[in-house]
Design a protein around this motif. Structure first.
Motif, PDB file in Angstrom:
ATOM      1  N   PHE A  97      56.140 -11.016  41.065  1.00  0.00           N
ATOM      2  CA  PHE A  97      55.284 -10.230  40.555  1.00  0.00           C
ATOM      3  C   PHE A  97      56.364  -8.767  40.016  1.00  0.00           C
ATOM      4  CE2 PHE A  97      52.143  -7.029  39.276  1.00  0.00           C
ATOM      5  CZ  PHE A  97      52.627  -5.610  39.815  1.00  0.00           C
ATOM      6  N   GLU A  98      56.047  -8.116  38.865  1.00  0.00           N
ATOM      7  CA  GLU A  98      56.913  -6.935  38.638  1.00  0.00           C
ATOM      8  C   GLU A  98      55.789  -5.947  37.695  1.00  0.00           C
ATOM      9  OE1 GLU A  98      60.906  -7.357  38.007  1.00  0.00           O
ATOM     10  OE2 GLU A  98      61.020  -5.241  38.041  1.00  0.00           O
ATOM     11  N   ALA A  99      55.638  -4.828  37.977  1.00  0.00           N
ATOM     12  CA  ALA A  99      54.972  -3.734  37.144  1.00  0.00           C
ATOM     13  C   ALA A  99      56.062  -3.335  36.308  1.00  0.00           C
ATOM     14  CB  ALA A  99      54.311  -2.855  38.012  1.00  0.00           C
ATOM     15  N   ILE A 116      71.043 -10.055  27.941  1.00  0.00           N
ATOM     16  CA  ILE A 116      71.518  -9.913  29.400  1.00  0.00           C
ATOM     17  C   ILE A 116      70.370  -9.209  30.201  1.00  0.00           C
ATOM     18  CG2 ILE A 116      73.283  -9.153  30.990  1.00  0.00           C
ATOM     19  CD1 ILE A 116      75.319  -8.883  28.725  1.00  0.00           C
ATOM     20  N   ASP A 117      69.637 -10.349  30.874  1.00  0.00           N
ATOM     21  CA  ASP A 117      68.578  -9.850  31.771  1.00  0.00           C
ATOM     22  C   ASP A 117      69.478  -9.763  33.157  1.00  0.00           C
ATOM     23  OD1 ASP A 117      65.996  -9.415  32.977  1.00  0.00           O
ATOM     24  OD2 ASP A 117      66.003 -11.547  33.488  1.00  0.00           O
ATOM     25  N   GLY A 118      69.054  -8.692  33.827  1.00  0.00           N
ATOM     26  CA  GLY A 118      69.817  -8.457  35.073  1.00  0.00           C
ATOM     27  C   GLY A 118      71.172  -7.659  34.681  1.00  0.00           C
ATOM     28  N   THR A 119      71.133  -6.653  33.647  1.00  0.00           N
ATOM     29  CA  THR A 119      72.067  -5.946  33.329  1.00  0.00           C
ATOM     30  C   THR A 119      72.931  -5.421  34.453  1.00  0.00           C
ATOM     31  OG1 THR A 119      71.196  -5.791  31.100  1.00  0.00           O
ATOM     32  CG2 THR A 119      72.861  -4.394  31.813  1.00  0.00           C
ATOM     33  N   VAL A 120      72.212  -4.502  35.257  1.00  0.00           N
ATOM     34  CA  VAL A 120      72.913  -3.527  36.424  1.00  0.00           C
ATOM     35  C   VAL A 120      73.705  -4.673  37.285  1.00  0.00           C
ATOM     36  CG1 VAL A 120      72.302  -2.255  38.354  1.00  0.00           C
ATOM     37  CG2 VAL A 120      71.225  -1.986  36.165  1.00  0.00           C
ATOM     38  N   ALA A 147      66.610  -9.698  38.300  1.00  0.00           N
ATOM     39  CA  ALA A 147      66.707 -10.503  36.913  1.00  0.00           C
ATOM     40  C   ALA A 147      65.473 -11.154  36.668  1.00  0.00           C
ATOM     41  CB  ALA A 147      67.936 -11.216  36.875  1.00  0.00           C
ATOM     42  N   ALA A 148      64.508 -10.568  36.105  1.00  0.00           N
ATOM     43  CA  ALA A 148      63.153 -11.119  35.963  1.00  0.00           C
ATOM     44  C   ALA A 148      63.294 -12.724  35.695  1.00  0.00           C
ATOM     45  CB  ALA A 148      62.133 -10.184  35.158  1.00  0.00           C
ATOM     46  N   ALA A 149      63.708 -12.700  34.502  1.00  0.00           N
ATOM     47  CA  ALA A 149      63.642 -14.178  33.864  1.00  0.00           C
ATOM     48  C   ALA A 149      64.330 -15.118  35.121  1.00  0.00           C
ATOM     49  CB  ALA A 149      64.590 -14.004  32.640  1.00  0.00           C
TER      50      ALA A 149
END
Ligand code: LIP
Length: 284
Positions: free
Chosen positions: A220-222, A103-107, A203-205
């Motif tokens: 972009f994400e660090a 689950i990407d974007g769990t929050v 949700a990065a993906a």
């Protein structure tokens, strides 16, 4: 059966993609069916939650993969909690490895927002061969395999033609876990100042797939993780975009840049300058 026979029969990018679709759907459909249980916590921290459904969904994806490719390794976001038995598997450098974010974007999912997904990628020698990002609440499944098109629900994807950062919509994150930030959003502030709009969707993906679909121009994400970007990175590349790991940290943590290609150098230069400025800034 020798690995070579395995290879010629079952490990083409197309075969791997078919397995990745089954695995992503098994995980994503379970989370979607069970979302009334989205408040069941395994753990919670100041800015994150771990759900029982995270673990259940990874197990479902792993079961599909293991049934099809019993000898492959699996790297999943929940490995530290699940005893996935990876250590007993002999890892050969040329072996296909599966990268799973159940689950990407769990929050987002935990709070009932629809912007979440399940991400499954198959990699070999560090190259992604097949990729699936499945967003059940949006009824969208993004797919790509090596040398094939990037698709969303079977329709071909293409990145935007936005040529200047000042005209760009850039998706990003909160800069947590990056460059010992002395104040919140040190990089976000620079991006937001120099592009048309910066958004944090969580949700990065799925964010990267929006760039592949031409609905955003850059991401972009660090401080993100390999399982957040492995599948969506191939989908963006196959949609004509450009992807780059700007920094590799410990434990699969990395800084990831993905764009439509036209704003890539400008956005990378801005990020580099932002990090330099943050490091020079006096401690508040
Ligand atoms: C999330 C990423 C998101 C990031 C969050 C978190 P998770 O992944 O998709 O882009 O900003 O901090 O890492 O934890 O929901 O799989």
């Amino acid at each position: 059966m020798t690995r070579e026979k395995h290879r010629c029969k079952t490990e083409t990018p197309e075969d791997l993609l078919a397995c990745a679709v089954r695995a992503a759907r098994a995980a994503g459909d379970h989370a979607h069916r069970e979302k009334k249980r989205r408040h069941e916590l395994v753990s919670a921290s100041a800015h994150d939650v771990k759900l029982r459904l995270d673990l259940e969904c990874q197990l479902r994806a792993a079961e599909i993969i293991r049934t099809t490719y019993s000898h492959h390794r699996i790297l999943g976001e929940e490995d530290t909690i699940l005893s996935t038995g990876q250590r007993d598997r002999v890892s050969s450098p040329h072996q296909v490895e599966w990268i799973v974010d159940p689950i990407d974007g769990t929050v987002n999912f935990h709070h009932g927002l629809r912007h979440w997904c399940c991400s499954v990628a198959a990699r070999q020698n560090g190259e992604t061969l097949a990729a699936v990002v499945y967003a059940p609440d949006l009824e969208e499944i993004y797919t790509a395999c090596l040398n094939g098109p990037a698709l969303c629900n079977g329709k071909t994807l293409a990145v935007s033609r936005t040529g200047k950062l000042a005209r760009a919509l850039v998706l990003t994150g909160l800069d947590r876990g990056c460059c010992e930030a002395k104040r919140p959003f040190p990089i976000f502030e620079h991006i937001a100042t120099h592009c048309r709009r910066a958004r944090v969707l969580g949700a990065a993906a799925l964010d990267i797939c929006q760039v592949a679909a031409g609905r955003a121009d850059g991401y972009f994400e660090a401080g993100i993780f390999l399982w957040d970007v492995a599948a969506a990175g191939l989908i963006l590349n196959r949609a004509g975009g450009c992807t780059e790991v700007l920094l590799k940290g410990r434990g699969h943590r990395l800084w990831f840049l993905g764009t439509n290609g036209h704003i890539h150098v400008e956005l990378r230069t801005l990020i580099t300058r932002a990090v330099h400025t943050v490091h020079q800034a006096p401690t508040t």
